[in-house]
Design an enzyme around this catalytic site. Structure first.
Site, mmCIF file in Angstrom:
data_model
loop_
_atom_site.group_PDB
_atom_site.id
_atom_site.type_symbol
_atom_site.label_atom_id
_atom_site.label_comp_id
_atom_site.label_asym_id
_atom_site.label_seq_id
_atom_site.Cartn_x
_atom_site.Cartn_y
_atom_site.Cartn_z
ATOM 1 N N CYS A 1 -143.061 58.549 39.414
ATOM 2 C CA CYS A 1 -142.271 58.594 40.654
ATOM 3 C C CYS A 1 -142.289 60.016 41.218
ATOM 4 O O CYS A 1 -141.740 60.937 40.599
ATOM 5 C CB CYS A 1 -140.853 58.109 40.334
ATOM 6 S SG CYS A 1 -139.566 58.715 41.419
ATOM 7 N N CYS B 1 -139.042 61.777 41.848
ATOM 8 C CA CYS B 1 -138.365 62.121 40.580
ATOM 9 C C CYS B 1 -138.828 63.485 40.072
ATOM 10 O O CYS B 1 -138.060 64.205 39.431
ATOM 11 C CB CYS B 1 -138.652 61.067 39.520
ATOM 12 S SG CYS B 1 -138.011 59.443 39.947
#
Lengths: 316, 102
Positions: B29, B32
């Site tokens: 991600c 993230c």
């Protein structure tokens, strides 16, 4: 201390600008904004940025750009700019500090647009997403829809088939803006179906998404279409709200850059001398990483030239 | 910064006598990767007042599912075993600190 250049934004435009200014020994600060790395951080395989014959993952590409910039000494701070003022130098205010600079490069990019429905706001993170690469994982075995008709919609639909057995692309027209290669790939995939001429009126569900209410663009007929995930890919809006009143923006919010007076004039200067702009925040047309990178280079060279001619007299 | 897993979640988070911030994340991600360093800074700034932990959703599906995570990064604040606040998407250091310093 006053920086020679402050670059607002940290996508390919911002980092390329920083690479050029720091290599030119200009004291450079990059303020990376609320989405450091920009849109590349939410993409998957990038196959249209030359130099990577096997393709490269978007987040990796922008991480590598950052590392390259750091090698030449640019400072990078993860702060969000809220205001710019011009006195003898530019003062840039972020949520946690103030910085001054002789020139500014605006490379704030664009962010995914939402439909603007209250039901969509309520269900964000509960089945509504604008980032398939981040959230697709949570839809393993579920039925999902992608809203949009451009390259992003096709990329997201194709990506989501890794997890979801059935993906429906819902588009408000029957023509697609997506490039032929992306559209073709999605159309050939039997897990992807297309619903065209359908406008999303409402996202259905209380605690999580259960469907979408669609209106037919031609007949006006309404249908409720069951789905467990709604991925938005309906375009982007430039991140320029904080610049209103400081530099000229076009009616859609893109930064207006001066048209060339002669082929040798700076191409990236905004309505305020000393402020330059590059990348998706000026570009409603091409919106490519490679174009943003190229414009970032142009803005850096324009800023460098500006400092040569104005920098010392104004601020000595 | 310490990791929390499905095995340690109960002891580390639910039984904690201090507020706990949990960062639900995954390696694939992009946002993230942006949130990670911010959470590290939050951990350093908040000191002993709260615990800051991260949970890899790939490796710890039980809690990711239990808390209905459908988007990452998601940041949850736990007090006395209950979720008292939730942030979806990249969230700034100031916002997170303000919540933990409440």
């Amino acid at each position: 201390m006053t920086y020679d250049v402050i670059i607002i934004g940290s996508g390919p435009a911002g980092y390329t600008a920083a690479l050029y200014t720091s290599r030119a020994f200009l004291k450079t600060l990059v303020l990376s904004g609320f989405e450091p790395g920009g849109q590349l951080t939410t993409t998957t395989e990038v196959d249209n940025y030359p130099g990577f014959p096997k393709g490269i993952m978007g987040p990796q590409l922008v991480t590598d750009m950052k590392a390259q910039v750091e090698r030449f000494g640019a400072e990078i701070k993860q702060e969000v700019v809220t205001e710019i003022n011009k006195e003898s130098v530019f003062t840039i205010t972020t949520q946690s500090g103030k910085y001054t600079a002789k020139t500014v490069i605006v490379a704030t990019g664009a962010s995914a647009m939402y439909l603007g429905l209250p039901s969509e706001e309520k269900l964000k993170g509960k089945g509504v997403s604008a980032c398939a690469t981040c959230d697709g994982f949570f839809f393993r075995g579920k039925v999902v829809t992608v809203i949009g008709g451009g390259d992003t919609a096709m990329e997201e639909a194709t990506f989501l088939t890794k997890f979801a057995p059935k993906v429906t692309v819902i588009h408000r027209r029957d023509e697609f803006r997506a490039s032929a290669i992306m559209l073709d790939r999605a159309k050939k995939d039997e897990r992807i179906t297309f619903l065209t001429n359908k406008i999303v009126e409402e996202i259905l569900g209380e605690t999580e998404v259960t469907g979408v209410r669609l209106k037919d663009a031609k007949t006006g007929e309404m249908i409720d279409y069951p789905t467990q995930g709604v991925f938005l890919a309906i375009g982007h809006k430039p991140n320029t709200d904080f610049l209103k009143g400081f530099i000229d923006l076009d009616p859609k919010g893109y930064v207006a850059v001066k048209r060339a007076e002669t082929p040798l004039s700076p191409q990236t200067e905004t309505s305020v001398p000393g402020v330059f702009a590059a990348g998706d925040c000026v570009d409603p047309r091409y919106r490519q990483a490679i174009v943003a990178a190229g414009q970032g280079c142009m803005a850096a060279m324009d800023a460098e030239k500006y400092l040569e001619t104005h920098g010392t007299e104004d601020h000595a | 910064m310490a990791d929390v897993t499905d095995q340690t979640f109960d002891a580390e988070v639910l039984q904690s006598d201090k507020p706990v911030l949990v960062d639900f994340w995954a390696v694939w991600c992009g946002p993230c990767q942006v949130q990670g360093p911010i959470v590290e800074e939050v951990a350093a700034a908040v000191g002993d007042k709260a615990k800051v932990l991260k949970l890899n959703v790939d490796e710890n599906p039980v809690n990711a599912q239990k808390y209905g995570i459908m988007s990452i990064p998601t940041l949850m604040v736990f007090n006395g075993g209950n979720v008292t606040k939730q942030f979806i998407g990249v969230t700034s250091k100031d916002t997170l600190l303000a919540e933990l310093n409440k």
